[in-house]
Motif scaffolding. Structure first.
Motif: not given
Length: 150
Positions: A94-98
């Motif tokens: 999620i941190a990667w995509y955000s």
């Protein structure tokens, strides 16, 4: 174990899990270049020092979701290694995509671009979840029963 002592165990485990994830991420990014091009020890020292301090930024972005997962685990006595590993991987994904900063960093370094970023970040999250499980997750919810063997 009292709730007060358990709070410090959780905080200690979160800090070390963020450090482990940051080190895994730094090694994953640097591994292709570590032995290939440069043998300059100062360059390697600067990279790993910067990666160590960059761990604090990764910890800051993953702190709130990690605390939510820890609160759920402590409330429902979830002690499975899979809960923490999958939770760490999901937080990292999620941190990667955000936060897509790959375009901003494309021409800022001599290190070849990482083409497998999502896999690398997810693996670092899984490692962080595993380290948390080793330090605190195995005894989740132990503070609720003061007479239980610790």
């Amino acid at each position: 174990m009292s709730f007060f002592a358990r709070f410090f165990v959780i905080l200690f485990a979160l800090i070390f899990s963020f450090i482990a994830a940051g080190i895994a991420l730094a090694i994953g990014v640097m591994a292709p270049e570590l032995f290939a091009n440069s043998s300059d020890p100062i360059e390697k020292f600067v990279f790993f020092t910067a990666a160590f301090f960059a761990t604090s930024f990764a910890g800051a972005s993953a702190f709130v979701p990690a605390v939510i997962l820890v609160a759920i685990a402590e409330t429902f006595d979830l002690r499975s290694i899979f809960y923490y590993a999958i939770g760490g991987g999901l937080i990292a994904a999620i941190a990667w995509y955000s936060s897509d900063i790959s375009l901003q960093l494309e021409n800022t370094t001599d290190i070849s671009p990482v083409g497998y970023g999502l896999q690398l970040v997810t693996a670092a999250g899984i490692i962080g979840g595993f380290v948390y499980w080793l330090l605190a997750g195995r005894k989740a919810g132990a503070w609720k029963n003061p007479y239980a063997a610790t």
